[in-house]
Design an enzyme around this catalytic site. Structure first.
Site, PDB file in Angstrom:
ATOM      1  N   ASP A 126       0.846  -1.198   0.000  1.00 50.88           N
ATOM      2  CA  ASP A 126       0.000   0.000   0.000  1.00 50.88           C
ATOM      3  C   ASP A 126       0.882   1.249   0.000  1.00 50.88           C
ATOM      4  OD1 ASP A 126      -1.806   2.055   0.589  1.00 50.88           O
ATOM      5  OD2 ASP A 126      -2.964   0.793   1.958  1.00 50.88           O
TER       6      ASP A 126
ATOM      7  N   THR B 292      -4.719  14.089 -13.728  1.00 53.11           N
ATOM      8  CA  THR B 292      -5.781  14.042 -14.732  1.00 53.11           C
ATOM      9  C   THR B 292      -6.251  15.439 -15.114  1.00 53.11           C
ATOM     10  OG1 THR B 292      -8.100  13.390 -14.997  1.00 53.11           O
ATOM     11  CG2 THR B 292      -7.360  13.725 -12.761  1.00 53.11           C
ATOM     12  N   ASP B 293      -6.821  15.560 -16.320  1.00 52.92           N
ATOM     13  CA  ASP B 293      -7.407  16.843 -16.730  1.00 52.92           C
ATOM     14  C   ASP B 293      -8.689  17.153 -15.940  1.00 52.92           C
ATOM     15  OD1 ASP B 293      -9.039  14.920 -17.908  1.00 52.92           O
ATOM     16  OD2 ASP B 293      -8.892  15.725 -19.947  1.00 52.92           O
ATOM     17  N   GLU B 294      -9.224  16.142 -15.244  1.00 53.17           N
ATOM     18  CA  GLU B 294     -10.485  16.373 -14.520  1.00 53.17           C
ATOM     19  C   GLU B 294     -10.331  17.362 -13.370  1.00 53.17           C
ATOM     20  OE1 GLU B 294     -12.730  12.935 -13.488  1.00 53.17           O
ATOM     21  OE2 GLU B 294     -12.231  11.902 -15.335  1.00 53.17           O
TER      22      GLU B 294
ATOM     23  N   TYR C  99     -13.632  11.699  -6.885  1.00 53.44           N
ATOM     24  CA  TYR C  99     -12.368  11.273  -7.512  1.00 53.44           C
ATOM     25  C   TYR C  99     -11.517  12.474  -7.909  1.00 53.44           C
ATOM     26  CZ  TYR C  99      -9.237  10.182 -11.387  1.00 53.44           C
ATOM     27  OH  TYR C  99      -8.145  10.129 -12.221  1.00 53.44           O
TER      28      TYR C  99
ATOM     29  N   LYS D 236      -7.787  13.923  -6.633  1.00 52.81           N
ATOM     30  CA  LYS D 236      -6.629  14.094  -7.518  1.00 52.81           C
ATOM     31  C   LYS D 236      -6.134  15.546  -7.455  1.00 52.81           C
ATOM     32  CE  LYS D 236      -4.854  11.572  -9.869  1.00 52.81           C
ATOM     33  NZ  LYS D 236      -3.779  10.551  -9.641  1.00 52.81           N
TER      34      LYS D 236
ATOM     35  N   LYS E  34     -14.457   0.715 -17.143  1.00 52.71           N
ATOM     36  CA  LYS E  34     -14.296   1.976 -17.863  1.00 52.71           C
ATOM     37  C   LYS E  34     -15.050   1.926 -19.199  1.00 52.71           C
ATOM     38  CE  LYS E  34     -11.490   3.950 -14.803  1.00 52.71           C
ATOM     39  NZ  LYS E  34     -10.854   2.945 -13.992  1.00 52.71           N
TER      40      LYS E  34
ATOM     41  N   ASN F 233     -19.400  10.702 -26.562  1.00 55.96           N
ATOM     42  CA  ASN F 233     -19.547   9.285 -26.191  1.00 55.96           C
ATOM     43  C   ASN F 233     -20.405   8.512 -27.199  1.00 55.96           C
ATOM     44  OD1 ASN F 233     -18.018   9.794 -23.924  1.00 55.96           O
ATOM     45  ND2 ASN F 233     -19.791  10.102 -22.583  1.00 55.96           N
TER      46      ASN F 233
HETATM   47  P1  NAD Z   1      -6.375   1.875 -12.537  1.00 58.39           P
HETATM   48  O1  NAD Z   1      -7.527   1.941 -11.586  1.00 58.39           O
HETATM   49  O2  NAD Z   1      -6.471   1.021 -13.752  1.00 58.39           O
HETATM   50  O3  NAD Z   1      -5.058   1.404 -11.748  1.00 58.39           O
HETATM   51  C1  NAD Z   1      -4.735   1.877 -10.480  1.00 58.39           C
HETATM   52  C2  NAD Z   1      -3.690   0.937  -9.886  1.00 58.39           C
HETATM   53  O4  NAD Z   1      -3.308   1.466  -8.597  1.00 58.39           O
HETATM   54  C3  NAD Z   1      -4.184  -0.487  -9.662  1.00 58.39           C
HETATM   55  O5  NAD Z   1      -3.222  -1.417 -10.105  1.00 58.39           O
HETATM   56  C4  NAD Z   1      -4.367  -0.568  -8.151  1.00 58.39           C
HETATM   57  O6  NAD Z   1      -4.173  -1.885  -7.619  1.00 58.39           O
HETATM   58  C5  NAD Z   1      -3.295   0.398  -7.675  1.00 58.39           C
HETATM   59  N1  NAD Z   1      -3.596   0.954  -6.332  1.00 58.39           N
HETATM   60  C6  NAD Z   1      -4.775   1.498  -5.914  1.00 58.39           C
HETATM   61  N2  NAD Z   1      -4.665   1.870  -4.619  1.00 58.39           N
HETATM   62  C7  NAD Z   1      -3.390   1.576  -4.223  1.00 58.39           C
HETATM   63  C8  NAD Z   1      -2.670   1.748  -3.005  1.00 58.39           C
HETATM   64  N3  NAD Z   1      -3.249   2.280  -1.919  1.00 58.39           N
HETATM   65  N4  NAD Z   1      -1.377   1.347  -2.962  1.00 58.39           N
HETATM   66  C9  NAD Z   1      -0.781   0.789  -4.067  1.00 58.39           C
HETATM   67  N5  NAD Z   1      -1.431   0.596  -5.226  1.00 58.39           N
HETATM   68  C10 NAD Z   1      -2.712   0.986  -5.309  1.00 58.39           C
HETATM   69  O7  NAD Z   1      -6.059   3.383 -12.922  1.00 58.39           O
HETATM   70  P2  NAD Z   1      -5.520   4.001 -14.291  1.00 58.39           P
HETATM   71  O8  NAD Z   1      -6.671   4.318 -15.161  1.00 58.39           O
HETATM   72  O9  NAD Z   1      -4.405   3.178 -14.786  1.00 58.39           O
HETATM   73  O10 NAD Z   1      -4.950   5.393 -13.756  1.00 58.39           O
HETATM   74  C11 NAD Z   1      -3.591   5.495 -13.309  1.00 58.39           C
HETATM   75  C12 NAD Z   1      -3.284   6.927 -12.946  1.00 58.39           C
HETATM   76  O11 NAD Z   1      -3.471   7.761 -14.082  1.00 58.39           O
HETATM   77  C13 NAD Z   1      -4.185   7.499 -11.850  1.00 58.39           C
HETATM   78  O12 NAD Z   1      -3.395   8.315 -11.014  1.00 58.39           O
HETATM   79  C14 NAD Z   1      -5.208   8.331 -12.609  1.00 58.39           C
HETATM   80  O13 NAD Z   1      -5.685   9.388 -11.810  1.00 58.39           O
HETATM   81  C15 NAD Z   1      -4.368   8.825 -13.759  1.00 58.39           C
HETATM   82  N6  NAD Z   1      -5.097   9.161 -14.987  1.00 58.39           N
HETATM   83  C16 NAD Z   1      -5.918   8.250 -15.567  1.00 58.39           C
HETATM   84  C17 NAD Z   1      -6.544   8.551 -16.774  1.00 58.39           C
HETATM   85  C18 NAD Z   1      -7.434   7.539 -17.495  1.00 58.39           C
HETATM   86  O14 NAD Z   1      -7.960   7.836 -18.545  1.00 58.39           O
HETATM   87  N7  NAD Z   1      -7.612   6.325 -16.980  1.00 58.39           N
HETATM   88  C19 NAD Z   1      -6.346   9.799 -17.365  1.00 58.39           C
HETATM   89  C20 NAD Z   1      -5.503  10.724 -16.730  1.00 58.39           C
HETATM   90  C21 NAD Z   1      -4.874  10.376 -15.550  1.00 58.39           C
HETATM   91  O1  TDX Z   2     -20.988   2.662 -19.290  1.00 58.64           O
HETATM   92  C1  TDX Z   2     -20.624   3.827 -19.412  1.00 58.64           C
HETATM   93  N1  TDX Z   2     -21.327   4.673 -20.211  1.00 58.64           N
HETATM   94  C2  TDX Z   2     -20.984   5.978 -20.410  1.00 58.64           C
HETATM   95  O2  TDX Z   2     -21.677   6.690 -21.156  1.00 58.64           O
HETATM   96  C3  TDX Z   2     -19.440   4.339 -18.737  1.00 58.64           C
HETATM   97  C4  TDX Z   2     -18.626   3.449 -17.837  1.00 58.64           C
HETATM   98  C5  TDX Z   2     -19.096   5.661 -18.965  1.00 58.64           C
HETATM   99  N2  TDX Z   2     -19.844   6.458 -19.759  1.00 58.64           N
HETATM  100  C6  TDX Z   2     -19.397   7.848 -20.028  1.00 58.64           C
HETATM  101  C7  TDX Z   2     -19.000   8.670 -18.836  1.00 58.64           C
HETATM  102  C8  TDX Z   2     -17.929   9.585 -19.412  1.00 58.64           C
HETATM  103  O3  TDX Z   2     -18.533  10.693 -20.070  1.00 58.64           O
HETATM  104  O4  TDX Z   2     -18.205   7.719 -20.818  1.00 58.64           O
HETATM  105  C9  TDX Z   2     -17.244   8.718 -20.471  1.00 58.64           C
HETATM  106  C10 TDX Z   2     -15.960   8.063 -19.989  1.00 58.64           C
HETATM  107  O5  TDX Z   2     -16.252   7.435 -18.743  1.00 58.64           O
HETATM  108  P1  TDX Z   2     -15.115   6.728 -17.855  1.00 58.64           P
HETATM  109  O6  TDX Z   2     -14.449   5.655 -18.648  1.00 58.64           O
HETATM  110  O7  TDX Z   2     -15.716   6.362 -16.540  1.00 58.64           O
HETATM  111  O8  TDX Z   2     -14.031   7.887 -17.718  1.00 58.64           O
HETATM  112  P2  TDX Z   2     -14.078   9.374 -17.082  1.00 58.64           P
HETATM  113  O9  TDX Z   2     -15.109   9.496 -16.047  1.00 58.64           O
HETATM  114  O10 TDX Z   2     -14.082  10.338 -18.237  1.00 58.64           O
HETATM  115  O11 TDX Z   2     -12.636   9.396 -16.353  1.00 58.64           O
HETATM  116  C11 TDX Z   2     -11.474   8.797 -16.998  1.00 58.64           C
HETATM  117  O12 TDX Z   2     -10.637   9.800 -17.542  1.00 58.64           O
HETATM  118  C12 TDX Z   2      -9.971  10.655 -16.652  1.00 58.64           C
HETATM  119  C13 TDX Z   2     -10.694   7.959 -15.997  1.00 58.64           C
HETATM  120  O13 TDX Z   2     -11.542   6.961 -15.443  1.00 58.64           O
HETATM  121  C14 TDX Z   2     -10.085   8.815 -14.913  1.00 58.64           C
HETATM  122  O14 TDX Z   2      -9.278   8.018 -14.049  1.00 58.64           O
HETATM  123  C15 TDX Z   2      -9.234   9.882 -15.567  1.00 58.64           C
HETATM  124  O15 TDX Z   2      -8.750  10.769 -14.601  1.00 58.64           O
END
Ligand code: NAD
Ligand code: TDX
Length: 332
Positions: A58, A121-123, A148, A152, A187, A247
């Site tokens: 962790d 993240t851009d969020e 979330y 961040k 996702k 979407n």
């Molecule tokens: P993910 O949920 O797929 O992976 C997160 C990982 O972190 C997992 O392997 C989980 O086991 C690990 N984790 C969670 N809590 C933990 C803890 N307490 N200690 C150690 N490990 C832990 O997430 P992702 O989509 O790969 O996102 C990774 C990073 O990128 C995040 O910081 C997220 O905010 C950022 N990010 C994601 C997106 C996106 O589109 N998914 C976009 C921009 C930024």
């Molecule tokens: O079933 C679905 N139907 C739908 O319309 C799901 C799961 C999502 N959505 C919509 C919600 C969002 O507008 O699709 C878009 C993308 O959704 P997610 O995959 O949940 O992503 P989002 O909420 O945009 O956030 C992602 O991008 C920024 C990542 O999960 C974050 O970790 C990252 O920071």
């Protein structure tokens, strides 16, 4: 650089980064990952053992973090609770990991004088109107919407304060929505692809007009390596590949590439507080660090991603039923 500690390296973007570093550099990678529901060690176990060490633990536990940080040259911090929908139902783990976990890591990096790169993240910037001509830049004020994104944003501000107050050798990147292999089926894109494989109609939240700015996970990885190599300490870099799509268009693209009718999807209940549009201006990264994305063809990237989920059912199948059961309870 030498030894990189990657937190969250068994998650979606972290594991893609680990693959990218092993393929494109000589660095040794140590992954620290708790293996929550979102982590899957099988995403990295096939990589060469001499290049990779895996530690389950962790990031909020200093006794785990301290020795790993001491033994590394650079930390790249991906670990997070990452799913907005989960944060609306149970925010607590988001505070524990995203805030306390980041605090624990930057304290260790400060103590041992290590280079730290924070993945965000851009969020954190909130959302834009559909017709807003502006995009997010490094100077856009923070305005997060969900539990979330607020955690961040909090973690980004901790890193900035540690740079200013303690001289932490850190950079931050804020990236737009990633797609590619090894993304959890909760996702949007993998959920719809695996739904179609299972004969379930894709689910669009609300009207499906929300816009996300898609980037391939490999392009995120190349940008992070550029920032670690050449980025200026204390700076923030926005990462994006000019991939805005709504979407509805994404779902229709997936359906058409999977041999279904374009309208074979359902509208379901909208996400509370659902951000309308994200859009990144990555001029700073492109001009200052000479970075550019390689995956400019979203349609081809989606085709590859569909193929990956078809070919790797054993990877995602164990999570699918539980994920859909949770969505069903929420009317989504
Ligand atoms: P993910 O949920 O797929 O992976 C997160 C990982 O972190 C997992 O392997 C989980 O086991 C690990 N984790 C969670 N809590 C933990 C803890 N307490 N200690 C150690 N490990 C832990 O997430 P992702 O989509 O790969 O996102 C990774 C990073 O990128 C995040 O910081 C997220 O905010 C950022 N990010 C994601 C997106 C996106 O589109 N998914 C976009 C921009 C930024
Ligand atoms: O079933 C679905 N139907 C739908 O319309 C799901 C799961 C999502 N959505 C919509 C919600 C969002 O507008 O699709 C878009 C993308 O959704 P997610 O995959 O949940 O992503 P989002 O909420 O945009 O956030 C992602 O991008 C920024 C990542 O999960 C974050 O970790 C990252 O920071």
């Amino acid at each position: 650089m030498g030894k990189i500690l990657v937190t969250g390296g068994a998650g979606f973007i972290g594991s893609n980064f680990v693959h990218y570093v092993i393929a494109n550099t000589d660095h040794h990678v140590t992954v620290l990952d708790k293996l929550t529901y979102a982590g899957n060690v099988e995403s990295i176990t096939h990589l060469p053992g001499e290049r990779l060490t895996f530690v389950q633990g962790d990031i909020a536990d200093p006794s785990v973090v301290e020795p790993l940080v001491a033994a590394s040259d650079v930390l790249v911090h991906y670990a997070a609770e990452s799913h907005n929908d989960n944060s609306l139902h149970d925010p607590r783990p988001f505070l524990d990991t995203n805030i306390i976990g980041t605090y624990t890591l930057i304290e260790a990096a400060r103590k041992h004088g290590k280079r730290f790169h924070h993945i965000s993240t851009d969020e954190v910037y909130g959302d834009l109107e559909l017709d807003d001509p502006e995009r997010f830049t490094e100077n856009t004020p923070y305005n997060p919407s969900s539990p979330y994104s607020s955690t961040k944003a909090g973690s980004d501000l901790l890193v900035r304060a540690w740079v200013r107050s303690f001289g932490l050798q850190a950079t931050i990147s804020n990236c737009s929505n990633n797609y590619g292999p090894y993304q959890h089926v909760e996702k949007f894109i993998p959920r719809q692809i695996t739904n179609v494989i299972d004969g379930i109609r894709p689910k669009l939240y609300g009207k499906g007009e929300n816009v996300r700015d898609w980037i391939h996970a490999n392009d995120h990885s190349s940008a992070v390596l550029a920032i670690i190599d050449k980025g200026r300490i204390g700076e923030t870099y926005l990462i994006g590949a000019d991939g805005e799509k709504n979407n509805k268009d994404v779902v229709e693209l997936i359906l058409s590439h999977m041999g279904q009718d374009n309208d074979a999807y359902d509208h379901v209940v909208d996400r509370p507080g659902h951000d309308l549009r994200y859009a990144i201006d990555s001029t700073k990264l492109r001009t200052e660090l000479d970075w550019k994305p390689e995956f400019s063809n979203f349609e081809a990237g989606i085709e590859d991603t569909i193929k990956w989920y078809r070919d790797n059912e054993a990877w995602w199948r164990p999570q699918k039923a539980e994920t859909e059961a949770k969505y069903k309870e929420q009317g989504q």
